[in-house]
Design an enzyme around this catalytic site. Structure first.
Site, PDB file in Angstrom:
ATOM      1  N   LYS A   1       2.187   1.949   7.132  1.00 36.38           N
ATOM      2  CA  LYS A   1       2.421   1.185   8.651  1.00 36.38           C
ATOM      3  C   LYS A   1       3.338   2.004   9.481  1.00 36.38           C
ATOM      4  O   LYS A   1       3.848   3.096   8.953  1.00 36.38           O
ATOM      5  CB  LYS A   1       3.097  -0.055   8.049  1.00 36.38           C
ATOM      6  CG  LYS A   1       2.288  -1.134   7.261  1.00 36.38           C
ATOM      7  CD  LYS A   1       1.062  -1.368   8.043  1.00 36.38           C
ATOM      8  CE  LYS A   1       1.343  -2.208   9.460  1.00 36.38           C
ATOM      9  NZ  LYS A   1      -0.094  -2.629  10.222  1.00 36.38           N
TER      10      LYS A   1
ATOM     11  N   HIS B   1       0.037   1.856  16.347  1.00 35.40           N
ATOM     12  CA  HIS B   1      -0.189   0.468  16.960  1.00 35.40           C
ATOM     13  C   HIS B   1       0.842   0.313  18.035  1.00 35.40           C
ATOM     14  O   HIS B   1       1.684  -0.500  18.067  1.00 35.40           O
ATOM     15  CB  HIS B   1      -0.309  -0.496  16.134  1.00 35.40           C
ATOM     16  CG  HIS B   1      -1.304  -0.628  15.368  1.00 35.40           C
ATOM     17  ND1 HIS B   1      -2.680  -0.823  15.710  1.00 35.40           N
ATOM     18  CD2 HIS B   1      -1.422  -0.654  14.060  1.00 35.40           C
ATOM     19  CE1 HIS B   1      -3.611  -0.818  14.806  1.00 35.40           C
ATOM     20  NE2 HIS B   1      -2.707  -0.723  13.388  1.00 35.40           N
TER      21      HIS B   1
ATOM     22  N   SER C   1     -10.100  -2.347   8.830  1.00 35.05           N
ATOM     23  CA  SER C   1     -10.930  -3.475   9.650  1.00 35.05           C
ATOM     24  C   SER C   1     -11.776  -4.320   8.627  1.00 35.05           C
ATOM     25  O   SER C   1     -12.155  -5.388   8.837  1.00 35.05           O
ATOM     26  CB  SER C   1     -11.836  -2.742  10.966  1.00 35.05           C
ATOM     27  OG  SER C   1     -10.694  -2.408  11.742  1.00 35.05           O
TER      28      SER C   1
ATOM     29  N   GLU D   1      -5.084   5.131  13.988  1.00 31.38           N
ATOM     30  CA  GLU D   1      -6.153   4.291  14.753  1.00 31.38           C
ATOM     31  C   GLU D   1      -6.775   4.479  15.956  1.00 31.38           C
ATOM     32  O   GLU D   1      -7.625   3.912  16.546  1.00 31.38           O
ATOM     33  CB  GLU D   1      -5.270   2.688  14.984  1.00 31.38           C
ATOM     34  CG  GLU D   1      -4.310   2.782  16.125  1.00 31.38           C
ATOM     35  CD  GLU D   1      -3.030   3.017  15.783  1.00 31.38           C
ATOM     36  OE1 GLU D   1      -2.584   3.398  14.491  1.00 31.38           O
ATOM     37  OE2 GLU D   1      -1.943   3.162  16.427  1.00 31.38           O
TER      38      GLU D   1
ATOM     39  N   ARG E   1       0.743  -1.233   0.062  1.00 24.07           N
ATOM     40  CA  ARG E   1       0.131   0.034   0.003  1.00 24.07           C
ATOM     41  C   ARG E   1       0.817   1.282  -0.120  1.00 24.07           C
ATOM     42  O   ARG E   1       2.248   1.038   0.217  1.00 24.07           O
ATOM     43  CB  ARG E   1      -0.813  -0.092   1.168  1.00 24.07           C
ATOM     44  CG  ARG E   1      -2.033  -0.864   1.050  1.00 24.07           C
ATOM     45  CD  ARG E   1      -2.858  -1.017   2.536  1.00 24.07           C
ATOM     46  NE  ARG E   1      -1.882  -1.555   3.609  1.00 24.07           N
ATOM     47  CZ  ARG E   1      -2.387  -1.782   4.924  1.00 24.07           C
ATOM     48  NH1 ARG E   1      -3.447  -1.360   5.173  1.00 24.07           N
ATOM     49  NH2 ARG E   1      -1.269  -2.070   5.823  1.00 24.07           N
TER      50      ARG E   1
ATOM     51  N   ILE F   1      -4.351  -9.028  16.291  1.00 21.12           N
ATOM     52  CA  ILE F   1      -2.821  -9.456  16.607  1.00 21.12           C
ATOM     53  C   ILE F   1      -1.918  -8.317  16.570  1.00 21.12           C
ATOM     54  O   ILE F   1      -0.841  -7.856  17.411  1.00 21.12           O
ATOM     55  CB  ILE F   1      -2.205 -10.574  15.587  1.00 21.12           C
ATOM     56  CG1 ILE F   1      -0.819 -10.908  16.100  1.00 21.12           C
ATOM     57  CG2 ILE F   1      -1.976 -10.000  14.215  1.00 21.12           C
ATOM     58  CD1 ILE F   1      -0.597 -11.802  17.421  1.00 21.12           C
ATOM     59  N   ASP F   2      -2.539  -7.176  15.807  1.00 22.38           N
ATOM     60  CA  ASP F   2      -1.928  -5.842  15.755  1.00 22.38           C
ATOM     61  C   ASP F   2      -1.787  -5.133  17.099  1.00 22.38           C
ATOM     62  O   ASP F   2      -1.355  -4.240  17.343  1.00 22.38           O
ATOM     63  CB  ASP F   2      -2.199  -5.050  14.632  1.00 22.38           C
ATOM     64  CG  ASP F   2      -3.722  -4.733  14.732  1.00 22.38           C
ATOM     65  OD1 ASP F   2      -4.618  -5.408  15.391  1.00 22.38           O
ATOM     66  OD2 ASP F   2      -4.115  -3.934  13.839  1.00 22.38           O
TER      67      ASP F   2
ATOM     68  N   TYR G   1      -0.533   4.620  10.527  1.00 23.06           N
ATOM     69  CA  TYR G   1      -0.891   3.608  11.904  1.00 23.06           C
ATOM     70  C   TYR G   1       0.431   3.487  12.551  1.00 23.06           C
ATOM     71  O   TYR G   1       1.688   3.430  12.049  1.00 23.06           O
ATOM     72  CB  TYR G   1      -1.034   2.208  11.268  1.00 23.06           C
ATOM     73  CG  TYR G   1      -2.673   2.226  10.497  1.00 23.06           C
ATOM     74  CD1 TYR G   1      -3.728   2.599  11.180  1.00 23.06           C
ATOM     75  CD2 TYR G   1      -2.622   2.005   9.067  1.00 23.06           C
ATOM     76  CE1 TYR G   1      -4.894   2.484  10.660  1.00 23.06           C
ATOM     77  CE2 TYR G   1      -3.904   1.854   8.287  1.00 23.06           C
ATOM     78  CZ  TYR G   1      -5.091   2.004   9.162  1.00 23.06           C
ATOM     79  OH  TYR G   1      -6.357   2.022   8.537  1.00 23.06           O
TER      80      TYR G   1
HETATM   81  N1  LIG Z   1      -4.461  -7.876  11.821  1.00 21.37           N
HETATM   82  C1  LIG Z   1      -4.767  -6.830  10.917  1.00 21.37           C
HETATM   83  O1  LIG Z   1      -4.322  -6.631   9.597  1.00 21.37           O
HETATM   84  C2  LIG Z   1      -5.810  -5.978  11.147  1.00 21.37           C
HETATM   85  C3  LIG Z   1      -6.383  -5.140  10.315  1.00 21.37           C
HETATM   86  C4  LIG Z   1      -7.420  -4.286  10.756  1.00 21.37           C
HETATM   87  C5  LIG Z   1      -7.777  -3.972  12.079  1.00 21.37           C
HETATM   88  N2  LIG Z   1      -7.345  -4.985  12.826  1.00 21.37           N
HETATM   89  C6  LIG Z   1      -7.554  -5.042  14.376  1.00 21.37           C
HETATM   90  O2  LIG Z   1      -8.905  -5.623  14.447  1.00 21.37           O
HETATM   91  C7  LIG Z   1      -9.270  -5.622  15.677  1.00 21.37           C
HETATM   92  C8  LIG Z   1     -10.761  -5.011  15.747  1.00 21.37           C
HETATM   93  O3  LIG Z   1     -11.140  -3.685  15.113  1.00 21.37           O
HETATM   94  P1  LIG Z   1     -12.403  -3.270  14.799  1.00 21.37           P
HETATM   95  O4  LIG Z   1     -12.170  -2.126  14.109  1.00 21.37           O
HETATM   96  O5  LIG Z   1     -13.397  -4.261  14.273  1.00 21.37           O
HETATM   97  O6  LIG Z   1     -12.781  -2.688  16.301  1.00 21.37           O
HETATM   98  P2  LIG Z   1     -14.292  -2.284  16.780  1.00 21.37           P
HETATM   99  O7  LIG Z   1     -14.094  -1.239  17.871  1.00 21.37           O
HETATM  100  O8  LIG Z   1     -15.053  -1.811  15.648  1.00 21.37           O
HETATM  101  O9  LIG Z   1     -14.737  -3.568  17.458  1.00 21.37           O
HETATM  102  C9  LIG Z   1     -14.299  -4.143  18.462  1.00 21.37           C
HETATM  103  C10 LIG Z   1     -15.516  -4.872  19.108  1.00 21.37           C
HETATM  104  O10 LIG Z   1     -14.550  -5.593  20.542  1.00 21.37           O
HETATM  105  C11 LIG Z   1     -15.542  -5.597  21.291  1.00 21.37           C
HETATM  106  N3  LIG Z   1     -14.970  -6.014  22.380  1.00 21.37           N
HETATM  107  C12 LIG Z   1     -13.978  -5.396  23.393  1.00 21.37           C
HETATM  108  N4  LIG Z   1     -13.514  -6.097  24.274  1.00 21.37           N
HETATM  109  C13 LIG Z   1     -14.206  -7.543  24.303  1.00 21.37           C
HETATM  110  C14 LIG Z   1     -14.047  -8.632  25.046  1.00 21.37           C
HETATM  111  N5  LIG Z   1     -13.331  -8.700  26.270  1.00 21.37           N
HETATM  112  N6  LIG Z   1     -14.917  -9.648  24.544  1.00 21.37           N
HETATM  113  C15 LIG Z   1     -15.823  -9.607  23.436  1.00 21.37           C
HETATM  114  N7  LIG Z   1     -16.027  -8.263  22.731  1.00 21.37           N
HETATM  115  C16 LIG Z   1     -15.049  -7.162  23.013  1.00 21.37           C
HETATM  116  C17 LIG Z   1     -16.231  -4.241  21.312  1.00 21.37           C
HETATM  117  O11 LIG Z   1     -17.499  -4.376  22.249  1.00 21.37           O
HETATM  118  C18 LIG Z   1     -16.308  -3.988  20.099  1.00 21.37           C
HETATM  119  O12 LIG Z   1     -17.686  -4.500  19.543  1.00 21.37           O
HETATM  120  C19 LIG Z   1      -8.346  -4.370  16.118  1.00 21.37           C
HETATM  121  O13 LIG Z   1      -7.614  -4.978  17.158  1.00 21.37           O
HETATM  122  C20 LIG Z   1      -7.632  -3.778  15.212  1.00 21.37           C
HETATM  123  O14 LIG Z   1      -6.454  -3.156  15.391  1.00 21.37           O
HETATM  124  C21 LIG Z   1      -6.353  -5.732  12.578  1.00 21.37           C
END
Ligand SMILES: NC(=O)c1ccc[n+]([C@@H]2O[C@H](COP(=O)([O-])OP(=O)(O)OC[C@H]3O[C@@H](n4cnc5c(N)ncnc54)[C@H](O)[C@@H]3O)[C@@H](O)[C@H]2O)c1
Length: 364
Positions: free
Chosen positions: A75, A96, A134, A118, A15, A269-270, A94
């Protein structure tokens, strides 16, 4: 403002911080944009596309950092990039930081002003610059999970949607936010048996309305998660506590109750991951096996679909980048508390409460 766009150097990151269309918007607003040669080549933008949009092409990252005051990336900066940051720089990308103390210390030492995509907020309490990635990661998690459930990949040999006469796979999604909902949409589309777990009762009610009878919802108690994990073929980790390390919802003990060849995709995991057994992987070597369960824990999943992701990210970041360039960081953040929520580091100090707490460092 002089705006710089270096080529991303993280493993398999194709990207780019600004697409040619975004560069054209900044140029039209009177800003100078410096783009590192081949910055967009991984997703089919060549230097001429950027020149046509009004950018100046520079040969390498040091030239971009030296020419620009505001650096727009994707990143988190790698050590060689942190070394190029100076106190005059505004870094917009980003970060993190909650799970990355060495980076936080590097950024503090640089003296630069660092706004993390983020943690920028919006009036409806969502995270507008995390949202597009996400969405991508959530949608991808199901196709990745389906792939690793195949026998050839070491998986259980289960088809997500089943077939007439054979039950579909059970998919448990932990966290029903943006990533979780997008995962559920794909899993429902593939006719899997989907349950979303969350601790927000309001969110569970919204999901119930949105999906109607297509999914089940459940409160994410320890007992409910343990029961779900023991039965699921595919578990998606998609929880988020903004700015903080992800809570470890699935212990090794729970994982041992899963059948061999089941799959977990830890999207969170991030932020450190929500499975005790997770550790970050890369697109080069995306999976590992613990307790017989395949773990996919790639920290930059959207990088795999880099072209879609770059457009989606730019759609979200451009309005903020324009405001930062037009007004300067201080005035733009003073005018918009949601943009100000993105400030993680400046003047050698941590400026975000959740980040400071996660790292055990003092707040400003
Ligand atoms: N690996 C990747 O490439 C990548 C890419 C994008 C986002 N992400 C990550 O994905 C994750 C989710 O992001 P999002 O935008 O969906 O967040 P979001 O805030 O929209 O949703 C998170 C949800 O988790 C819930 N939650 C919080 N604590 C909880 C618990 N103990 N048990 C159950 N549910 C719980 C919240 O109520 C919320 O509904 C983040 O960690 C984000 O950094 C990773």
């Amino acid at each position: 403002m002089r705006v710089g766009v270096p080529k991303e150097i993280k493993n398999h990151e194709y990207r780019v911080g600004l697409t040619p269309a975004s560069v054209a918007e900044l140029a039209a607003a009177g800003h100078q944009v410096f783009v590192q040669t081949q910055a967009g080549s991984g997703i089919d933008f060549d230097d001429q596309d950027y020149v046509d949009a009004g950018a100046t092409i520079l040969p390498d990252a040091p030239a971009v950092f030296a020419s620009a005051d505001m650096i727009v990336k994707v990143k988190e900066p790698q050590p060689s990039e942190i070394a190029l940051l100076e106190p005059r720089h505004l870094l917009f990308t980003y970060l993190h930081l909650a799970a990355d103390k060495p980076q936080a210390e590097g950024l503090m030492q640089s003296g630069a002003t660092c706004i993390a995509y983020e943690t920028v907020t919006s009036p409806n309490r969502s995270l507008p610059l995390l949202k597009p990635m996400s969405e991508v990661a959530g949608r991808m998690s199901i196709q990745v999970g389906a792939h690793y459930l195949e026998k050839e990949q070491g998986g259980r040999g289960v088809l997500l949607g089943g077939v007439p006469g054979v039950a579909p796979a059970r998919v448990a999604i932990l966290g029903g936010g943006i990533a979780g909902v997008n995962a559920a949409q794909m899993a429902v589309g593939m006719r899997a048996d989907v349950t979303i777990y969350d601790i927000s009762n309001d969110r569970l009610a919204e999901l119930d309305m949105f999906f109607s009878s297509q999914i089940k919802t459940a409160y994410a108690s320890k007992a409910a998660i343990a029961a779900a994990v023991s039965k699921a073929h595919l578990v998606i980790g998609a929880v988020l506590v903004p700015g903080a390390a992800a809570p470890k919802l699935v212990t090794r003990e729970m994982l041992r109750t899963m059948k061999r060849g089941s799959v977990i995709v830890d999207i969170a995991i991030d932020q450190g991951g929500c499975f005790e057994t997770s550790h970050a992987t890369t697109h080069d070597d995306p999976v590992f096996v613990e307790e017989g369960v395949i773990h996919y824990c790639v920290a930059n999943m959207p990088g795999a679909v880099a072209r879609t992701s770059a457009f989606a990210l730019n759609n979200a970041t451009l309005p903020f980048a324009l405001r930062l360039a037009n007004m300067g960081a201080e005035a733009a953040m003073a005018a918009d508390p949601h943009l100000a929520a993105g400030l993680n580091v400046s003047g050698g100090k941590i400026r975000h409460r959740a980040v400071a707490e996660a790292l055990g460092l003092p707040l400003n």
